[in-house]
Design an enzyme around this catalytic site. Sequence first.
Site, mmCIF file in Angstrom:
data_model
loop_
_atom_site.group_PDB
_atom_site.id
_atom_site.type_symbol
_atom_site.label_atom_id
_atom_site.label_comp_id
_atom_site.label_asym_id
_atom_site.label_seq_id
_atom_site.Cartn_x
_atom_site.Cartn_y
_atom_site.Cartn_z
ATOM 1 N N ASP A 199 -3.779 -2.063 -10.457
ATOM 2 C CA ASP A 199 -4.240 -3.227 -11.739
ATOM 3 C C ASP A 199 -3.508 -2.885 -13.022
ATOM 4 O O ASP A 199 -2.746 -3.761 -13.215
ATOM 5 C CB ASP A 199 -5.307 -3.874 -11.767
ATOM 6 C CG ASP A 199 -6.170 -4.806 -11.315
ATOM 7 O OD1 ASP A 199 -6.083 -5.628 -10.709
ATOM 8 O OD2 ASP A 199 -7.281 -4.300 -11.487
ATOM 9 N N ASP A 244 -9.563 -12.040 -3.779
ATOM 10 C CA ASP A 244 -9.631 -11.033 -4.463
ATOM 11 C C ASP A 244 -11.487 -10.161 -4.497
ATOM 12 O O ASP A 244 -12.124 -10.807 -3.522
ATOM 13 C CB ASP A 244 -10.000 -11.790 -6.424
ATOM 14 C CG ASP A 244 -9.437 -9.891 -7.049
ATOM 15 O OD1 ASP A 244 -9.676 -8.893 -6.309
ATOM 16 O OD2 ASP A 244 -9.312 -9.947 -8.519
#
Length: 530
Positions: free
Chosen positions: A498, A441
């Site tokens: 997301d 990430d």
Amino acid sequence: MSQFWRLDGPLQTLILAAQQERLPQVIYWGPPLPTSDDCATLAAAHTMDVTGGMLDANPELSICPESSQSFPGQPGLMCRDAQGRVLRPKFRFVKDLAKEHSLCLTYADKDLGLTYEAHFELTASSNILTCWSRLEATQPLMLHWLAAPVFPAPQLSDSMMSFSGRWIGEFQTHSIPWRPGIHKRESRTGRSGHEHFPGLILPEIGARNTVGRAYGFHYGWSGGHQMIAEELPDGRRQIQFGHACDSHNGPAQSFETAKLYAVFSDRGINGCGTGFQRHLRDHILTFPKASLPRPVHYNCWEAIYFDHDLSSLKDIATRAKDLGAERFVLDDGWFGRRDDDNSSLGDWQIDPRKYPSGLDPLIDHITSLGLQFGLWVEPEMVNPDSNLYRAHPDWILGQKDQLLGRQQLVLDMARDEVIAYLYDCISVLLETYDIGYLKWDHNRTLPLSDVTQTEGTYALLARLRAAFPHVEIESCASGGGRIDFGILQHCQRVWLSDSNDALERSRIQHGAALFLPALVTGSHVGPRLC
């Protein structure tokens, strides 16, 4: 004296022409031409008339337009010497290296001590042209802008397809009309960015998804980038891609752009997407086992957040297996003293409070179910509240009083000691545990656009891939903030967004499909109500 070079594939031909040993320009890029066609005749047909009140000849729209040649638009190179003097090179031919499907052209300005290289490769199976530029200097200089080889834009196009977005709204397609002057799009966040995906499609008038001519571009770079689409006063058009301006934050003697991927299609806009997808799949991606289908995986983030309980995780894994999952991913919260997102980034050691026996009990249960185990990491970031920051506050990128993002600072990936520390932390995990996947990430923008930051990340990923070739890595940056062919040279999957709303996702995936095959775009099962 005229010089000509051409690259031919089954679906396109590219022809370059140069006069008097100057830099060449693209005189033809389109459907395949017979090899018997005379390049001198094509060059003559490409020549424009001179209009009143202008110069006596039109300066060439070369692969690196030069202000020293009275070029009226954006030059392909802008730099200064160590004393701050603007350099306006006048490159002349040195040599070429021409093969059947590749071409390297070398030019120099001996007075300024500069050497320029332009590289072109045509991959016939995917119909993709891969191009990049390189600049060498005998003395250190400051680089403001270096474009990858510059292409003309079609005169028969009245608009361009541009891609922008935001968090949970990536890959939004916009139609931008051509008009005199520059349409400039720049990402200075230090990532490919949610805001400006480094891609562009130029459909000719009348082109649709499956019919008509279109030209596509993608700049395969995971740092800040700039795109310029310019219509010159004489009506010609140019496309430039390169690193964001002033991304080289110090003097140097060697500079290189990322690879610019370009494609011509006479099968509509989808033809560009087909070329990009095939090239990524067949010539860039490297899977641990390419023959295996992409696994269905379960990520526990929304189920537990930072509340890690072994018995609950085992139960979730069993349920995931029953639903058809093939990989279980343990997300944020397993390391340091990570009870929320305010601490512990950088402390990549197992939290003994949550896992007193390490990860083995959880991994053993998961693998006994026949599932692969994956782990979340965010190596390029550090929290001020962490053992790493307390030990090495000098390892951060940018000023100490900078704005935080998600309570995070960024590690300076240009430092060898930072790369060594991160490699040691991650390699210990991969050596100790049966880990087949890393969710990598990147949850904040950078305080500045710096080429060495991206190069350091590439180097770390390459080192880990070489040592642990069985481990698959996903690029995630708050969803789709770092998606490009550069990062995908080191990763096998991207987290597209997301957003797990099915309607939003369908729009995001529609735009992304012009560049990315479905096998790399990870998607969540979302809520029933969208």
